[in-house]
Design a protein around this motif. Structure first.
Motif, PDB file in Angstrom:
ATOM      1  N   THR A 250       1.038   8.670   3.668  1.00 34.16           N
ATOM      2  CA  THR A 250       0.041   7.736   4.203  1.00 34.16           C
ATOM      3  C   THR A 250      -0.849   8.463   5.216  1.00 34.16           C
ATOM      4  O   THR A 250      -0.500   9.543   5.703  1.00 34.16           O
ATOM      5  CB  THR A 250       0.722   6.544   4.904  1.00 34.16           C
ATOM      6  OG1 THR A 250       1.656   7.062   5.849  1.00 34.16           O
ATOM      7  CG2 THR A 250       1.456   5.680   3.906  1.00 34.16           C
ATOM      8  N   LYS A 251      -1.986   7.883   5.498  1.00 27.50           N
ATOM      9  CA  LYS A 251      -2.921   8.542   6.417  1.00 27.50           C
ATOM     10  C   LYS A 251      -2.356   8.571   7.838  1.00 27.50           C
ATOM     11  O   LYS A 251      -1.436   7.843   8.163  1.00 27.50           O
ATOM     12  CB  LYS A 251      -4.265   7.811   6.396  1.00 27.50           C
ATOM     13  CG  LYS A 251      -5.031   8.059   5.107  1.00 27.50           C
ATOM     14  CD  LYS A 251      -6.365   7.362   5.100  1.00 27.50           C
ATOM     15  CE  LYS A 251      -7.074   7.643   3.771  1.00 27.50           C
ATOM     16  NZ  LYS A 251      -8.232   6.789   3.576  1.00 27.50           N
ATOM     17  N   GLY A 252      -2.945   9.397   8.657  1.00 28.61           N
ATOM     18  CA  GLY A 252      -2.504   9.489  10.048  1.00 28.61           C
ATOM     19  C   GLY A 252      -1.242  10.315  10.181  1.00 28.61           C
ATOM     20  O   GLY A 252      -1.195  11.466   9.731  1.00 28.61           O
ATOM     21  N   LEU A 253      -0.207   9.702  10.749  1.00 25.57           N
ATOM     22  CA  LEU A 253       1.035  10.436  11.012  1.00 25.57           C
ATOM     23  C   LEU A 253       1.902  10.611   9.761  1.00 25.57           C
ATOM     24  O   LEU A 253       2.920  11.284   9.791  1.00 25.57           O
ATOM     25  CB  LEU A 253       1.857   9.692  12.069  1.00 25.57           C
ATOM     26  CG  LEU A 253       1.431   9.881  13.524  1.00 25.57           C
ATOM     27  CD1 LEU A 253       2.310   9.014  14.433  1.00 25.57           C
ATOM     28  CD2 LEU A 253       1.522  11.335  13.962  1.00 25.57           C
ATOM     29  N   GLY A 254       1.468   9.973   8.681  1.00 21.36           N
ATOM     30  CA  GLY A 254       2.304   9.966   7.461  1.00 21.36           C
ATOM     31  C   GLY A 254       2.774  11.324   7.043  1.00 21.36           C
ATOM     32  O   GLY A 254       3.966  11.530   6.774  1.00 21.36           O
ATOM     33  N   ILE A 255       1.871  12.288   6.990  1.00 23.80           N
ATOM     34  CA  ILE A 255       2.269  13.608   6.489  1.00 23.80           C
ATOM     35  C   ILE A 255       3.304  14.261   7.411  1.00 23.80           C
ATOM     36  O   ILE A 255       4.244  14.912   6.956  1.00 23.80           O
ATOM     37  CB  ILE A 255       1.035  14.517   6.289  1.00 23.80           C
ATOM     38  CG1 ILE A 255       1.454  15.788   5.530  1.00 23.80           C
ATOM     39  CG2 ILE A 255       0.367  14.851   7.608  1.00 23.80           C
ATOM     40  CD1 ILE A 255       0.283  16.545   4.955  1.00 23.80           C
ATOM     41  N   LEU A 256       3.130  14.041   8.720  1.00 25.02           N
ATOM     42  CA  LEU A 256       4.097  14.617   9.661  1.00 25.02           C
ATOM     43  C   LEU A 256       5.471  13.969   9.481  1.00 25.02           C
ATOM     44  O   LEU A 256       6.506  14.643   9.520  1.00 25.02           O
ATOM     45  CB  LEU A 256       3.611  14.428  11.105  1.00 25.02           C
ATOM     46  CG  LEU A 256       2.382  15.266  11.485  1.00 25.02           C
ATOM     47  CD1 LEU A 256       1.951  14.935  12.920  1.00 25.02           C
ATOM     48  CD2 LEU A 256       2.687  16.757  11.362  1.00 25.02           C
ATOM     49  N   LEU A 257       5.468  12.653   9.285  1.00 19.94           N
ATOM     50  CA  LEU A 257       6.744  11.947   9.099  1.00 19.94           C
ATOM     51  C   LEU A 257       7.413  12.382   7.788  1.00 19.94           C
ATOM     52  O   LEU A 257       8.634  12.547   7.723  1.00 19.94           O
ATOM     53  CB  LEU A 257       6.516  10.436   9.098  1.00 19.94           C
ATOM     54  CG  LEU A 257       6.135   9.817  10.445  1.00 19.94           C
ATOM     55  CD1 LEU A 257       5.758   8.346  10.287  1.00 19.94           C
ATOM     56  CD2 LEU A 257       7.295   9.965  11.436  1.00 19.94           C
TER      57      LEU A 257
ATOM     58  N   GLY B 236       9.600   3.882   9.318  1.00 19.18           N
ATOM     59  CA  GLY B 236       8.688   3.106   8.479  1.00 19.18           C
ATOM     60  C   GLY B 236       7.823   3.970   7.585  1.00 19.18           C
ATOM     61  O   GLY B 236       6.793   3.529   7.059  1.00 19.18           O
ATOM     62  N   ASN B 237       8.244   5.205   7.380  1.00 19.15           N
ATOM     63  CA  ASN B 237       7.432   6.120   6.552  1.00 19.15           C
ATOM     64  C   ASN B 237       7.543   5.766   5.074  1.00 19.15           C
ATOM     65  O   ASN B 237       8.590   5.318   4.609  1.00 19.15           O
ATOM     66  CB  ASN B 237       7.887   7.563   6.781  1.00 19.15           C
ATOM     67  CG  ASN B 237       6.980   8.565   6.095  1.00 19.15           C
ATOM     68  OD1 ASN B 237       5.759   8.367   6.063  1.00 19.15           O
ATOM     69  ND2 ASN B 237       7.565   9.610   5.533  1.00 19.15           N
ATOM     70  N   ALA B 238       6.474   5.991   4.330  1.00 17.88           N
ATOM     71  CA  ALA B 238       6.460   5.698   2.892  1.00 17.88           C
ATOM     72  C   ALA B 238       5.386   6.543   2.231  1.00 17.88           C
ATOM     73  O   ALA B 238       4.591   7.211   2.900  1.00 17.88           O
ATOM     74  CB  ALA B 238       6.196   4.215   2.661  1.00 17.88           C
ATOM     75  N   LEU B 239       5.395   6.549   0.903  1.00 13.99           N
ATOM     76  CA  LEU B 239       4.352   7.269   0.162  1.00 13.99           C
ATOM     77  C   LEU B 239       3.483   6.255  -0.572  1.00 13.99           C
ATOM     78  O   LEU B 239       3.938   5.190  -0.971  1.00 13.99           O
ATOM     79  CB  LEU B 239       4.968   8.236  -0.852  1.00 13.99           C
ATOM     80  CG  LEU B 239       5.824   9.387  -0.300  1.00 13.99           C
ATOM     81  CD1 LEU B 239       6.253  10.305  -1.448  1.00 13.99           C
ATOM     82  CD2 LEU B 239       5.087  10.189   0.761  1.00 13.99           C
ATOM     83  N   VAL B 240       2.227   6.659  -0.800  1.00 11.38           N
ATOM     84  CA  VAL B 240       1.310   5.734  -1.448  1.00 11.38           C
ATOM     85  C   VAL B 240       1.463   5.752  -2.970  1.00 11.38           C
ATOM     86  O   VAL B 240       1.034   4.835  -3.661  1.00 11.38           O
ATOM     87  CB  VAL B 240      -0.165   6.035  -1.077  1.00 11.38           C
ATOM     88  CG1 VAL B 240      -0.375   5.821   0.409  1.00 11.38           C
ATOM     89  CG2 VAL B 240      -0.545   7.451  -1.483  1.00 11.38           C
ATOM     90  N   GLY B 241       2.027   6.798  -3.499  1.00 12.83           N
ATOM     91  CA  GLY B 241       2.220   6.888  -4.953  1.00 12.83           C
ATOM     92  C   GLY B 241       3.380   7.810  -5.255  1.00 12.83           C
ATOM     93  O   GLY B 241       3.895   8.486  -4.358  1.00 12.83           O
TER      94      GLY B 241
ATOM     95  N   GLY C  54       0.801  -1.231   0.000  1.00 10.52           N
ATOM     96  CA  GLY C  54       0.000   0.000   0.000  1.00 10.52           C
ATOM     97  C   GLY C  54       0.824   1.267   0.000  1.00 10.52           C
ATOM     98  O   GLY C  54       0.285   2.364  -0.164  1.00 10.52           O
ATOM     99  N   ALA C  55       2.107   1.167   0.205  1.00  7.55           N
ATOM    100  CA  ALA C  55       2.982   2.361   0.187  1.00  7.55           C
ATOM    101  C   ALA C  55       4.416   1.891  -0.020  1.00  7.55           C
ATOM    102  O   ALA C  55       4.718   0.710   0.169  1.00  7.55           O
ATOM    103  CB  ALA C  55       2.869   3.133   1.499  1.00  7.55           C
TER     104      ALA C  55
END
Lengths: 460, 162
Positions: free
Chosen positions: A309-316, A289-294, A211-212
């Motif tokens: 990714t949703k949640g903390l993703g943008i902050l990470l 463990g941060n990643a991008l979905v696209g 998913g990412a």
């Protein structure tokens, strides 16, 4: 070659490459804005207007770089030859040929320059235009074919090798080390080839499963480049410092990373700063463990945010940009501040290119001698009056002294190649700006025989 | 060489003027009478604009105002020998005795145009370096003598340098 000479050589090559790109930054910005606005994932998607994106990056930008490179070596005629030659690498390639243009543009200019040197003074009156046009056309054709057959495949092979190297590091699970290849490749404008040729396919496979993917976050992280531009803004000087503000906006918010490449080319050791920044960003994302979905396209902070990714993703994601930018900034700032040798000023960079040209011919030092001077240009505003008189007087004195030095006159705007430039005092600053690599002398009036006697006595 | 570049009509002996502006004005007016320019005011403005960039005083009591201008149809060279030596071309220069005014029409390839006109002033520079020629120019009352000296030098340079 001593270590110092190697260092000077690397700096000079970097500045030469940078000198080809810097005058065309406006075109990069235009392309960047069109891309950021009108591509399908842009702010104002528009299929018709986005049709400009491909031809601009494939043809316009490499041709401008090749034209400028040819001009730096061979003046106006060299510029045209550089553009013709660049077509040779552009048409045979699947990737934008920035590196190819930086190689073959100057080559085209050099070919024409050498031809002009050979025929100078030997063309019969009335045939100048015929010889000039056909020589340029024929030389351009030959060098373009050479570029098509030889240089283009070499650049493609280099790109493929870099891609394979990146793939190998990925397979060995040493992901942060990938920055050692990726960041220098970016600086040579191979960013899109690396990103779309290696990371996007890897990312697509991984994100289909999980998913990412972290692969989307390696080349696209604007942090390392932002750190470089911030360092120029805070501790740089001259034109580079002034232009870094605008460049950082285009880079960070517009996602057009090409903007910062010339700033690294100006000081090639800054590659270490972007590598360290890149490694830090990748390491941060691995640990968290941060990643991008696209794939974020273009690589702006907004696109990266949207693909988080949703949640903390943008902050990470934002944190990974900040980490990369901070590391890159700290190293670059120290390097720029400690750099007592070279000025950041672009004009000084151009002067260094000219100086290195002289050095490569065994000339080097500014001390005058017949060996170090092959061309003197007497220049004025119009290039047909005062300077013609001055050149005539000086030419006579040079010939009397038995020196093998070419003496011509020119308009200041046409100055392109000279070891010594003589102008009236009021015009010397303009001449210096036009040809910073030459030695400049001011004269009260162009018939001042004593001035020329003095100059010739230094040359004998 | 263009046969009409300099003729006896564009050689002015005992030319009267009391300043740079006055001299350029009078020469432009003279070129208008010779039908070399349809707009002497425009030509004057172009010449003075060039002077404002930097003075064209060339030493050896000689000024060489010159310009690429829309207000001439073909290259023209004027020789003027001043009757009196009572003004300087610019500031504290030495006084002016000779004025060579050259104007050429604009063309697309400016660089080529400049190169093609450079031989004119190259020739004049060579002549200014010859005391005998200077004496001749100062004393002769025959325009043909001045014309011959200039034509010969210009023709020689044209075939050598172009």
């Amino acid at each position: 070659m001593s270590g110092n000479n190697l260092k000077v050589g690397v700096q000079s090559v970097g500045r030469f490459l940078s000198g080809m790109v810097m005058p065309n930054i406006g075109a990069f910005i235009a392309w960047g804005l069109i891309t950021a606005l009108f591509i399908p994932t842009g702010w104002l998607p528009n299929e018709s207007l986005s049709a400009m994106v491909g031809p601009m990056i494939t043809y316009l930008l490499p041709l401008l770089i090749g034209y400028t490179g040819g001009k730096m070596v061979g003046g106006e005629r060299g510029a045209v030859a550089g553009a013709i030659t660049t077509m040779g690498v552009v048409v045979g390639a699947d990737i934008p040929m920035f590196l190819g243009a930086m190689l073959v543009g100057p080559l085209g200019g050099l070919a024409v320059k050498k031809f002009d040197e050979q025929v100078h003074g030997k063309i019969k009156p009335g045939f100048e235009m015929l010889v000039n046009n056909f020589s340029l056309g024929i030389i351009g054709m030959i060098v373009a074919i050479l570029a098509y057959l030889v240089i283009g495949p070499i650049v493609e092979a280099l790109t493929t090798a870099l891609g394979n190297g990146v793939g190998a590091i990925v397979e060995m699970k040493l992901l942060p080390l990938v920055s050692i290849l990726v960041e220098p490749a970016k600086i040579l404008f191979l960013n899109n080839a690396i990103n779309h040729g290696v990371f996007t396919p890897l990312g697509a496979a991984e994100s289909a499963e999980f998913g990412a993917s972290i692969f989307y976050l390696i080349e696209t992280n604007p942090g390392p480049g932002l750190g470089i531009l911030l360092a120029y803004m805070f501790v740089g000087k001259g034109t580079a410092q002034k232009s870094a503000y605008g460049a950082s906006i285009i880079h960070f918010f517009g996602g057009i990373h090409e903007i910062y490449f010339p700033y690294v080319l100006m000081k090639p050791k800054l590659i270490l700063a972007v590598i360290a920044g890149g490694m830090s960003g990748v390491a941060f994302n691995m640990i968290t463990g941060n990643a991008l979905v696209g794939p974020p396209s273009p690589g702006s902070v907004f696109a990266l945010g949207l693909m988080s990714t949703k949640g903390l993703g943008i902050l990470l994601t934002l944190a990974s940009i900040a980490v990369a930018a901070t590391v890159s900034f700290l190293i670059a700032a120290v390097m720029i501040r400690n750099d007592v040798e070279a000025s950041d000023d672009l004009e000084a960079a151009q002067a260094a290119v000219a100086a290195s040209k002289a050095e490569s011919k065994g000339q080097g030092a500014p001390a005058l001698s017949a060996e170090s001077v092959r061309k003197i240009v007497v220049a004025c505003d119009a290039g047909m009056g005062s300077s013609a008189m001055g050149a005539s007087v000086l030419r006579g004195k040079v010939q009397e002294a038995g020196l093998d030095i070419e003496v011509t006159n020119a308009a200041i705007n046409d100055l392109s190649d000279a070891d010594i430039v003589i102008t009236q005092g009021e015009l010397t600053a303009r001449a210096k700006a036009k040809l910073p690599g030459a030695q400049h002398y001011s004269i009260e009036n162009f018939m001042d025989s004593g001035f020329y006697d003095n100059l010739v006595s230094k040359l004998v | 060489m263009n046969k009409s570049l300099i003729t006896k009509e564009t050689i002015l002996l005992d030319f009267e003027a009391d300043s740079k502006a006055d001299a350029v004005h009078r020469i432009c007016a003279h070129l208008f009478l010779l039908k070399k320019t349809q707009d002497p005011s425009g030509l004057y403005r172009d010449i003075i604009a060039r002077e404002e960039v930097v003075s064209t005083f060339a030493g050896t009591h000689t000024a060489i105002p010159h310009t690429i201008s829309d207000y001439v149809d073909e290259p023209v060279l004027v020789f003027a020998r001043l009757k009196d030596d009572d003004f300087t071309w610019n500031g504290n220069d030495e006084d002016v005795r000779f004025i060579f005014l050259l104007s050429a029409p604009k063309k697309d390839d400016l660089k080529k145009l400049r190169q093609s006109q450079s031989y004119v002033f190259s020739s004049i520079a060579q002549l200014l370096g010859q005391p005998k020629v200077l004496d001749l120019w100062l004393t002769t009352e025959d325009k043909q003598v001045v014309l011959d000296s200039l034509l010969q030098a210009i023709e020689t340079n044209r075939t050598i340098t172009i």
